[in-house]
Design an enzyme around this catalytic site. Structure first.
Site, mmCIF file in Angstrom:
data_model
loop_
_atom_site.group_PDB
_atom_site.id
_atom_site.type_symbol
_atom_site.label_atom_id
_atom_site.label_comp_id
_atom_site.label_asym_id
_atom_site.label_seq_id
_atom_site.Cartn_x
_atom_site.Cartn_y
_atom_site.Cartn_z
ATOM 1 C CG HIS A 1 16.160 14.975 -24.771
ATOM 2 N ND1 HIS A 1 15.876 15.660 -23.625
ATOM 3 C CD2 HIS A 1 17.205 14.155 -24.458
ATOM 4 C CE1 HIS A 1 16.686 15.260 -22.656
ATOM 5 N NE2 HIS A 1 17.525 14.358 -23.126
ATOM 6 C CG HIS B 1 17.886 3.752 -20.600
ATOM 7 N ND1 HIS B 1 16.732 3.570 -21.323
ATOM 8 C CD2 HIS B 1 18.336 4.981 -20.939
ATOM 9 C CE1 HIS B 1 16.508 4.641 -22.075
ATOM 10 N NE2 HIS B 1 17.478 5.510 -21.861
ATOM 11 C CE1 TYR C 1 27.368 5.979 -24.181
ATOM 12 C CE2 TYR C 1 26.620 6.258 -26.450
ATOM 13 C CZ TYR C 1 26.669 6.694 -25.140
ATOM 14 O OH TYR C 1 26.016 7.854 -24.786
ATOM 15 C CG ASP D 1 22.385 10.871 -18.043
ATOM 16 O OD1 ASP D 1 21.896 11.888 -17.518
ATOM 17 O OD2 ASP D 1 22.026 10.431 -19.154
ATOM 18 C CD GLU E 1 21.311 13.310 -24.246
ATOM 19 O OE1 GLU E 1 21.699 12.298 -23.648
ATOM 20 O OE2 GLU E 1 20.181 13.810 -24.099
ATOM 21 N NE ARG F 1 24.449 10.109 -21.940
ATOM 22 C CZ ARG F 1 24.350 8.845 -21.558
ATOM 23 N NH1 ARG F 1 24.757 7.872 -22.370
ATOM 24 N NH2 ARG F 1 23.867 8.521 -20.377
ATOM 25 C CG ASP G 1 -0.230 -0.044 2.512
ATOM 26 O OD1 ASP G 1 1.018 -0.133 2.501
ATOM 27 O OD2 ASP G 1 -0.902 0.031 3.566
ATOM 28 C CG HIS H 1 13.343 12.366 -22.726
ATOM 29 N ND1 HIS H 1 13.381 11.013 -22.883
ATOM 30 C CD2 HIS H 1 14.604 12.718 -22.390
ATOM 31 C CE1 HIS H 1 14.614 10.581 -22.654
ATOM 32 N NE2 HIS H 1 15.365 11.593 -22.347
ATOM 33 C CG ASP I 1 19.171 14.750 -19.244
ATOM 34 O OD1 ASP I 1 20.016 14.016 -18.705
ATOM 35 O OD2 ASP I 1 18.544 14.430 -20.278
ATOM 36 C CG HIS J 1 22.398 8.362 -27.693
ATOM 37 N ND1 HIS J 1 22.811 9.666 -27.778
ATOM 38 C CD2 HIS J 1 23.332 7.733 -26.927
ATOM 39 C CE1 HIS J 1 23.918 9.831 -27.079
ATOM 40 N NE2 HIS J 1 24.277 8.662 -26.558
ATOM 41 C CD GLU K 1 22.095 14.653 -21.121
ATOM 42 O OE1 GLU K 1 22.390 13.740 -20.328
ATOM 43 O OE2 GLU K 1 20.969 14.768 -21.640
HETATM 44 N N1 GLY Z 1 18.959 11.086 -18.879
HETATM 45 C C1 GLY Z 1 18.186 10.790 -20.003
HETATM 46 C C2 GLY Z 1 18.732 11.372 -21.228
HETATM 47 O O1 GLY Z 1 19.877 11.736 -21.272
HETATM 48 O O2 GLY Z 1 18.029 11.559 -22.187
HETATM 49 MN MN MN Z 2 20.896 12.372 -19.562
HETATM 50 MN MN MN Z 3 19.263 13.704 -22.113
#
Ligand code: GLY
Ligand code: MN
Ligand code: MN
Length: 446
Positions: A350, A239, A384, A256, A380, A402, A36, A357, A267, A346, A404
């Protein structure tokens, strides 16, 4: 955020709505985690954007041109017993006095009141398909109007997605929104710098994650998304959130992590060596990603389109990988056959805002959206090279990088909101060297 900001947004939306229409936006529903126990409650971004009201069990209604009350809020009634358990509620009086509603009703009365507000309207602005329980309620209200057709009732003829209007508004950040986003980025920057200073071999990934949580909550912020702390080859899992491995000497760590402050997200990703010094190979890959990120950021200015930063990053990553011998052939060939995508899997960014996002179209018709002041996006790029990558020399295996940042489009170019975190190799190494006294091993030894 000041109430005036929410009033301004509702006015703007009201002006854009067609005549004879009504907009209905429900609050987010609480979500059960297990047993709960709920997940921490987070208000729906669209709902909060228009109301500044953070309570669940609420519904916002806008009826342009409705003389005495255009903005109506349904919310929980005051209830001393429930409030003793869950904390204070605004109640209908608070909705009017503190949150600027023209009129407010208990949520328990919505079935009696809302059909009357919808009846006779041509258009209902409502986002179908996001909240199945609320979709059913809307249908039952429409049917209750339909049942009265013989009495002269008029059923709304059109359901229109509110997204087109609202999400376009949300794409252009106001001064107050940019202030909140700067603050979110500053808090996250403090955490990233702290991680660089305190990191050392033998630490656990979750211990670095804990630094972020501590820093965020110390500033009344929350993680905007699940933090990623990937040491060594874990950096190649986009992820990766279990954050459960040991950080080894000689590896990189990719973090990240960004916070949400006052409903606005940051982000941010940085990648740095666990022991404070980049190896030759790590540095070579890092330099390519950094060059790509700078080339992409350079493309952020009014008049350029959304995909230009990505195209610049793809060019820089591809030619960088060719120079290192990881890809063969020419830049043009490898971009054309998309083989760079084996390592850069990727896109370059975004929109970011209330959602990490964030909402807002990336294309208008068939054309990429043109950048305008007030838009905020991430930049970003990454490379990899998972362990076992075929056709790649072993010395590159397990490297994932990465970088970002969150970048605001300004009138004459851009402003990097997350600029307070080092990303030059020399700066990172200097900060990490300066962090020695903060390392756990030093503290223990003292
Ligand atoms: N942390 C998610 C992204 O970089 O889009
Ligand atoms: Mn990110
Ligand atoms: Mn991002």
């Amino acid at each position: 955020m000041n109430q005036k900001e929410f009033t301004k947004r509702r006015r703007q939306l009201t002006r854009m709505m067609e005549s004879d229409s009504i907009a209905i936006v429900p609050a987010a529903s609480p979500k059960l985690r297990n047993g709960d126990a709920d997940y921490p409650y987070r208000q729906d971004s669209d709902f909060y954007y228009l109301t500044g009201f953070a309570e669940p069990d609420s519904v916002m209604v806008l009826v342009p041109g409705r003389g005495h009350a255009e903005y109506i809020l349904f919310c929980r009634d005051r209830d001393p017993k429930a409030e003793a358990w869950d904390g204070p509620r605004a109640g209908t009086d608070g909705a009017v006095e503190e949150f600027g509603a023209d009129d407010a009703f208990p949520i328990a009365d919505i079935n009696e009141i809302l059909p009357g507000l919808m009846e006779g309207k041509e258009r209902v602005y409502y986002n179908v398909g996001r909240n199945p329980d609320f979709d059913r309620k809307i249908m039952s209200w429409v049917n209750s109007i339909r049942a009265k057709i013989k009495n002269g009732a008029h059923v709304p003829g059109e359901f229109v997605s509110l997204d087109y209007l609202l999400h376009d508004m949300r794409l252009y950040k106001s001064r107050a929104e940019i202030t909140a986003m700067r603050k979110a980025a500053r808090i996250s920057a403090e955490a990233h710098r702290r991680a660089m200073m305190e990191c050392e071999p033998g630490m656990q990934e979750y211990e670095l994650e804990a630094l972020f949580l501590h820093t965020f909550r110390s500033h009344q912020a929350y993680p905007a998304y699940n933090s990623i702390v990937g040491g060594g080859p874990n950096a190649c899992i986009l992820h990766y959130t279990s954050n459960s491995d040991t950080l080894e000497d000689g590896e990189l760590v990719l973090i990240d992590a960004g916070c949400e402050y006052d409903f606005y997200a940051s982000d941010i990703t940085r990648t740095f060596p666990v022991n404070g010094r980049f190896s030759k190979e790590q540095r070579a890959i890092y330099d390519v990603v950094l060059k790509a990120q700078k080339a992409a950021i350079d493309k952020i200015k009014p008049g350029n389109h959304w995909n230009e930063p990505h195209e610049a990053a793809v060019r820089a990553v591809t030619s960088g990988l060719i120079k290192l011998g990881i890809l063969k052939g020419t830049q043009r060939q490898r971009i054309k056959d998309e083989s760079y995508q084996k390592f850069f899997i990727h896109r370059t960014g975004h929109w970011i805002g209330m959602d990490v996002h964030d909402v807002g179209d990336y294309k208008v018709g068939d054309e990429w959206r043109v950048l305008e002041p007030g838009m905020v996006g991430t930049v970003e790029p990454g490379i990899y090279i998972p362990t076992g990558s075929r056709g790649v020399a072993k010395k590159w295996w397990g490297i994932g990088v990465r970088i970002e940042d969150d970048v605001l489009v300004t009138r004459d170019g851009h402003d990097v909101l997350s600029k307070d975190i080092p990303k030059e190799v020399d700066e990172i190494e200097a900060l990490m060297a300066g962090g020695l006294p903060f390392r756990r091993s030093r503290r223990k030894a003292a």
